[in-house]
Scaffold this motif. Structure first.
Motif, mmCIF file in Angstrom:
data_model
loop_
_atom_site.group_PDB
_atom_site.id
_atom_site.type_symbol
_atom_site.label_atom_id
_atom_site.label_comp_id
_atom_site.label_asym_id
_atom_site.label_seq_id
_atom_site.Cartn_x
_atom_site.Cartn_y
_atom_site.Cartn_z
ATOM 1 N N THR A 34 -9.213 -14.022 7.864
ATOM 2 C CA THR A 34 -9.558 -13.274 6.652
ATOM 3 C C THR A 34 -8.321 -13.105 5.788
ATOM 4 N N PHE A 35 -8.462 -13.459 4.504
ATOM 5 C CA PHE A 35 -7.355 -13.366 3.567
ATOM 6 C C PHE A 35 -7.736 -12.405 2.440
ATOM 7 N N GLY A 36 -6.746 -11.984 1.662
ATOM 8 C CA GLY A 36 -6.982 -11.005 0.612
ATOM 9 C C GLY A 36 -6.501 -9.633 1.035
ATOM 10 N N CYS A 37 -6.879 -8.616 0.271
ATOM 11 C CA CYS A 37 -6.390 -7.256 0.498
ATOM 12 C C CYS A 37 -7.556 -6.294 0.639
ATOM 13 N N VAL A 44 -1.160 -12.264 4.070
ATOM 14 C CA VAL A 44 -0.862 -10.999 4.732
ATOM 15 C C VAL A 44 -0.818 -9.905 3.664
ATOM 16 N N CYS A 45 -1.730 -8.957 3.784
ATOM 17 C CA CYS A 45 -1.775 -7.845 2.820
ATOM 18 C C CYS A 45 -2.329 -6.641 3.545
ATOM 19 N N GLU A 46 -1.445 -5.886 4.176
ATOM 20 C CA GLU A 46 -1.842 -4.757 5.003
ATOM 21 C C GLU A 46 -0.874 -3.591 4.781
ATOM 22 N N TYR A 88 0.818 -1.206 0.000
ATOM 23 C CA TYR A 88 0.000 0.000 0.000
ATOM 24 C C TYR A 88 0.859 1.266 0.000
ATOM 25 N N TYR A 89 2.152 1.134 -0.290
ATOM 26 C CA TYR A 89 2.987 2.336 -0.180
ATOM 27 C C TYR A 89 2.617 3.344 -1.267
#
Length: 411
Positions: free
Chosen positions: A293-296, A360-362, A235-236
């Motif tokens: 919960t998975f995904g972005c 992991v997508c944070e 998310y940068y």
């Protein structure tokens, strides 16, 4: 007081120097008088630039509506001559029909015009076409025209849109895709492009022009994202998309034949697999399960190893073009890869699809996603089925583990 004493002590020195200065002045020639400043009236900056090669007024009998769509997806670097010829042929242009090939860009020059129109460096229209030339006139083109469209106002110009609306082929040049999003999206120009695509007028793009042809576009509104930083934080700030926020509607032009796709160029030469996996991961919608919960956050499509409405993308190497064509109702959209005969690169195309959502997508957190499918097309005889994502065997599974790509030698 000290200042006054210092100035008094300098008087004899100055007096003696005065004679020397006068003597030098008598010997040296007089300095020329300064020319009076010359002012010129500022010239207005043109709203747009238009360049034409060939006869723009020639009658054209090539079809204005075609039965199936055609796209050239080009990866940047040296232009791929046969890809331009394919666009001309797919437009139904032949010797005697005439046809207009229009290049659009936000910056740059008319450099494409002679390259596409003529057959060699002598600017002949011979049917013998030299390498590094397209030979469009010999194939039936009556003109090649370039529009440089550097603003929203220019993109709304009736003259610009009148020129573009007559195109039998459209090509979006390289440059900076943020200009295309900032200047062209939501304008009359976008509507003209959509109208042409509704008639299946062939469309191509290279580099930045490629980037804006997907349903989802990496818009590059700031600096160009790097693989390392993208995997360390998906998310940068340099990862920007169109549409923003991500949505299944509202993207710039978004050709239906290229649904569910995002593109990237200069793929292997700039080591872009890591950032591309981050881009595609961001498109994956969150999915809750018993284990979490998975995904972005903000994602809109599922990750899957089957189906045609899943998050996926195509990365294209330099001096490489993917020729995408529709084949009629009920038939798949297919693609072939071409390059120049003299290329010194592998000229590969990479089809990338995550089979499972990222674990992991944070923001500000290294990405973790496993089992990303990669299919590689470097065979000129190969045909890829874009509809069901088949036709080329699995090349590799890639993982990103805590921001690090495995294996690193994904080429």
């Amino acid at each position: 007081m000290l200042t006054r004493l210092f100035s008094q002590s300098l008087k004899p020195v100055i007096a003696s120097l005065g004679g020397i200065v006068l003597a030098m002045a008598a010997v040296l020639p007089a300095a020329p008088a300064l020319a009076a400043p010359k002012f010129e009236t500022a010239q207005p900056i043109p709203l747009y630039s238009y360049f034409a090669t060939g006869d723009v007024d020639a009658p054209v009998t090539a079809p204005s509506v075609l039965p199936t769509p055609s796209f050239v997806l080009m990866g940047g670097g040296p232009d791929v001559d046969p890809a331009f010829r394919w666009l001309i042929q797919r437009a139904g242009i032949t010797p005697g029909t005439g046809g207009r090939f229009v290049v659009i860009r936000a910056t740059g020059t008319e450099a494409y015009n002679p390259y596409i129109y003529y057959s060699d460096e002598d600017l002949s229209t011979s049917t013998t076409i030299a390498e590094l030339w397209v030979g469009g006139a010999s194939l039936g083109l009556s003109s090649v025209e370039t529009l440089v469209i550097p603003s929203i106002k220019a993109a709304n110009s009736p003259a610009v849109n009148a020129i573009l609306a007559r195109a039998n082929v459209v090509f979006i040049a390289g440059g900076d895709q943020s200009h295309y999003i900032r200047f062209w999206k939501g304008t009359a120009l976008e509507q003209t492009l959509k109208s042409l695509m509704a008639k299946n007028v062939p469309v191509g793009g290279t580099s930045a022009g490629l980037a804006v042809l997907g349903q989802f576009d990496y818009s590059a509104l700031y600096k160009s994202a790097t693989s390392e930083l993208s995997m360390m934080d998906p998310y940068y700030k340099d990862i920007t998309f169109d549409p923003a926020p991500l949505s299944l509607q509202g993207g710039f032009i978004a050709p239906p034949a290229l649904a569910s796709l995002i593109f990237d160029s200069h793929f292997d030469s700039r080591d872009r697999m890591g950032r591309f996996i981050a881009f595609i991961s961001r498109i994956v919608a969150p999915k809750a399960s018993a284990s979490g919960t998975f995904g972005c956050a903000g994602g809109v499509l599922p990750a899957s190893s089957s189906g045609n409405a899943t998050a996926r993308g195509i990365g294209i190497g330099v001096e490489t073009a993917l020729l995408v064509q529709g084949n009629g109702d009920g038939k798949p959209v297919t693609a072939k890869r071409v390059t120049n005969p003299s290329t010194t690169t592998e000229s590969a195309v990479y089809f990338v699809r995550p089979s499972v959502p990222p674990s992991v997508c944070e923001p500000k957190t290294p990405l973790t996603v496993s089992t990303v499918e990669v299919r590689k097309l470097a065979d000129p005889a190969g045909v890829f089925n874009l509809t069901d994502w088949t036709g080329v065997p699995l090349y590799k599974h890639l993982d990103v583990n805590s921001g690090v790509l495995f294996p690193a030698d994904w080429y």
